[in-house]
Design an enzyme around this catalytic site. Structure first.
Site, PDB file in Angstrom:
ATOM      1  N   ASP A 189       1.263   0.055  -0.874  1.00 55.36           N
ATOM      2  CA  ASP A 189      -0.193   0.330  -1.142  1.00 55.36           C
ATOM      3  C   ASP A 189      -0.628  -1.151  -1.002  1.00 55.36           C
ATOM      4  OD1 ASP A 189      -2.739   1.334  -1.237  1.00 55.36           O
ATOM      5  OD2 ASP A 189      -2.389   2.785  -2.668  1.00 55.36           O
ATOM      6  N   ALA A 190      -2.104  -1.279  -0.787  1.00 52.67           N
ATOM      7  CA  ALA A 190      -2.512  -2.376  -0.630  1.00 52.67           C
ATOM      8  C   ALA A 190      -2.297  -3.519  -1.645  1.00 52.67           C
ATOM      9  CB  ALA A 190      -4.170  -2.438  -0.571  1.00 52.67           C
TER      10      ALA A 190
END
Length: 742
Positions: A296-297
């Site tokens: 995820d980011a």
């Protein structure tokens, strides 16, 4: 597509390799690549780094972006997201051409989007959110919606989407509730399988017409403590196996998801992005996943500067790689270090090869080496086609839930209600026009929003005060006083329930009560002595006790797509019969948390002082304009050997005067086990359409897997003993029959 793009060639790839199986092509390509080039296939950067079209329609790239992709790249996030379809296809063709021609081995990139309301880009069909699709209880419909999402995305030159979510959402304080498919393991599993199959073209469209799915967030993200994004996650190993992991396992083994995204959070103290047991032992060794994993980011970097399980960026990169993370999303300070780290730690080179190989395999499966470009002229025909808009309307109609219909006030009759007021803070700009078009000239509408809920600041919104809402509230009441009935739009919006980004936004809430002056507006409208039909629009479950007690009717619309208000109008005026069912239990207060229907049965021993026990509305609940009668629940056997199956059948009759759809739900109770068992668990469901007076026999097969649990010895199996089968219209309205496993 432009001729010069159609004729572009992929340089330095063996022409004979195209006839080889994918694994041979992957291995042959890896053998030619430097470590820097392999690591390039382990990073995704955002188009915001500097990807645009100039006024002449030519590609413009920033020097920073060029530096980021100089050794090749796994993918680019959201290129062309703000452009209409044909221009998006053009910029993505040009961007792909740049990547191919500036790669020593002609390796294309994967362009990645999101899909919460359809493709997250301009000019695409705005479908309802995943929680709405779950409320339809219609996997076939979900697969058709996501099939269109895949087609629209691919036509724009996209190849992957960081969707769908396979998380269970059981805490409505969590701002991302509407991005997922509800609280129940089985319902979420069937929805996720349908979504992945749809967006991937059931595997057959991956190389041409569809895109790959990245199922997320692996695992337990929906169980963040306090419902706060990024908070810790505590789940027992047994509940993880029995409840949290099955939707992900099904996405891998039944739907063949091309990607898996790890969870922001930890899992019982182990950061998910550094969890070897989760990402390698379970995902790959036990389930056989051969796609790629993506962070995820910024979450590989966060192993250092947020999770504090690594002392620096080097350790974070090594921890993520060794755990099984293949792709670093956005970060420019972790996996970029791997070439230098490989000199110091040569044991990671096979892990780099494996990670890069997983990404290259996905690119081959997507057909990018053979046909990296799209037909720019076809994009406008595929996006927002008449068939796509009709599908959006169908999905909105199928997901509307009728919670209350006192004295049959719905459907509205133009003869009795020739003037209708549309009021409330969830009234949208297009609502009046859509109601007028749906109801026709025989009904006069008066529209007045009255007030907003917040000041509209997207990151840190402020709730408007009663004083700020007072004038608008009076306008809404005045408008309603001139009508025969009022449709009141209340609930929550994109400002009151949303993702709480890492350091610059909030989106979670400590309360699930209606915000601001909404309840006061409702009481003022009721005091007019005219019917008040509540339309609830929201992105998290809300406690609506006063509305439930006093409203004449309630339609739960969750957060529908662009055809939502048309669907609501059609339903209110009887052109469609509601058939949605609740994908989440509705509590009376946040103090009942946890309140999902499938808690351990001992949790129901005691209620709370000074309040009515039980939910406001149970899981699976939803009324209709017609009536359905259940009778004659029968089991094929009353005793089976362990490992055998049996069938359950029930007669369902439409005893009303309208054709309608009913969701027949099957639950299993395990009264005695080696561990304390849930009160009941949904194991099967089917949406049935019946004409007035029609009867159908609905049959379910009850398989050993539906009876299995993880016992006291942590082995998942069917334990001998009694089981109870419940079949009915909701988790609480059921008929029962029993059998024994010996």
């Amino acid at each position: 597509m432009d001729t010069h793009l159609a004729q572009a060639t992929l340089t330095n790839l063996d022409s004979s390799a195209s006839a080889d199986p994918i694994e041979q092509r992957v291995n042959a390509l890896l053998a030619k690549m430097s470590v820097e080039e392999k690591v390039g296939q382990m990073r995704i950067v955002h188009a915001q780094l500097g990807v645009s079209l100039d006024e002449a329609g030519e590609l413009v790239l920033s020097e920073h972006f060029k530096q980021q992709v100089k050794h090749g790249i796994a993918g680019i996030k959201n290129p062309g997201e703000h452009l209409p379809p044909e221009q998006a296809a053009r910029i993505n063709n040009l961007l792909q051409k740049y990547l191919v021609e500036n790669s020593r081995h002609g390796i294309p990139g994967m362009f990645v989007t999101e899909s919460y309301n359809g493709v997250d880009a301009a000019g695409t069909t705005d479908f309802s959110r995943p929680i709405n699709l779950a409320a339809s209880w219609n996997p076939d419909l979900v697969e058709r919606v996501w099939d269109q999402v895949g087609r629209e995305a691919r036509s724009r030159g996209m190849h992957m989407c960081h969707s769908p979510e396979a998380d269970l959402i059981r805490d409505p304080r969590f701002g991302r509730m509407s991005e997922a498919f509800g609280e129940d393991t089985h319902l979420v599993t069937e929805m996720v399988v349908a979504a992945v199959k749809g967006v991937q073209g059931n595997g057959q469209g991956l190389a041409s017409t569809h895109i790959g799915a990245v199922t997320k967030h692996f695992a337990g993200y929906g169980q963040v403590e306090g419902g706060r994004n990024f908070a810790s996650v505590q789940i027992s190993e047994r509940d993880l196996v029995d409840q949290i992991l099955p939707p992900f396992k099904a996405a891998v083994q039944r739907a063949h998801t091309l990607g898996i995204m790890a969870s922001h959070g930890d899992l019982n103290g182990i950061a998910c992005h550094g969890n070897h047991h989760l990402l390698t032992e379970i995902l790959r060794e036990q389930w056989g996943f051969d796609g790629y994993t993506v962070s995820d980011a910024n979450d590989i970097g966060r192993l250092f500067y947020f999770m504090a399980v690594a002392e620096n960026e080097d350790e974070a990169a090594l921890l993520g790689l060794r755990a099984g993370m293949n792709v670093d999303l956005y970060n420019e300070d972790c996996y970029v270090r791997l070439p230098q780290l490989a000199e110091k730690f040569p044991d990671i080179i096979p892990l780099i090869d494996q990670a890069a190989g997983n990404v290259l395999r996905a690119k081959f499966r997507l057909g990018l080496f053979d046909n990296p470009y799209v037909d720019e002229k076809a994009a406008p025909e595929i996006n927002r086609s008449p068939a796509s808009l009709a599908l959006a309307l169908e999905s909105d109609l199928d997901s509307l839930i009728l919670l209350k219909n006192e004295n049959g006030v719905l459907p509205l009759s133009p003869e009795k209600t020739s003037t209708v007021a549309l009021v409330g803070p969830l009234l949208k700009a297009q609502t009046l026009a859509q109601f007028q078009a749906a109801a026709g000239p025989s009904v006069t509408f008066r529209a007045e929003k009255g007030f907003s809920l917040t000041n509209g600041e997207i990151n840190y919104p402020d709730l408007l005060t009663p004083e700020q809402c007072a004038e608008g509230l009076e306008r809404a009441v005045q408008t309603a006083s001139q009508a025969d009935a009022t449709v009141l739009f209340v609930g929550g919006d994109e400002f009151t329930s949303k993702e709480a980004f890492f350091d610059f936004a909030i989106g979670d809430r400590a309360s699930i009560d209606l915000l601001g002056s909404q309840v006061e507006l409702f009481h003022r409208l009721k005091a007019l002595g005219k019917p008040v039909i509540v339309v609830l629009k929201h992105r998290r479950t809300l406690a609506i006790n006063e509305l439930a007690a006093e409203a004449d009717a309630i339609i739960d619309a969750w957060d529908p797509g662009e055809q939502g208000d048309t669907a609501i109008a059609m339903t209110l005026f009887g052109q469609s019969v509601p058939s949605g069912k609740l994908p989440c239990t509705v509590p009376r207060t946040i103090g009942q948390l946890p309140f999902h229907y499938s808690q351990k049965k001992i949790n129901y021993k005691k209620g709370y002082m000074f309040m009515e026990n039980g939910p406001l509305y149970p899981f699976g609940f939803g009324l209709s304009y017609t009536r359905f009668h259940y009778e004659n629940l029968q089991l094929s056997r009353d005793q089976i050997e362990n490992g055998a199956s049996l069938t359950a059948s029930i007669k369902l009759t439409n005893t009303g005067s309208l054709a309608g759809k009913e969701v027949v739900q099957l639950y299993i109770q395990d009264p005695i086990g080696s561990v304390v068992r849930p009160l009941k668990e949904l194991k099967a469901f089917r949406k049935i359409e019946l004409q007035p007076g029609e009867t159908k026999t609905v049959t379910f097969e009850i398989t050993p897997e539906m009876l299995a649990c993880t016992g006291a010895d942590m082995v998942r199996k069917v334990e001998n003993g009694d089981f109870v089968v419940q079949v009915g219209s909701s988790s609480e309205d059921v008929l029962e029959a029993g059998f024994r496993v010996v």
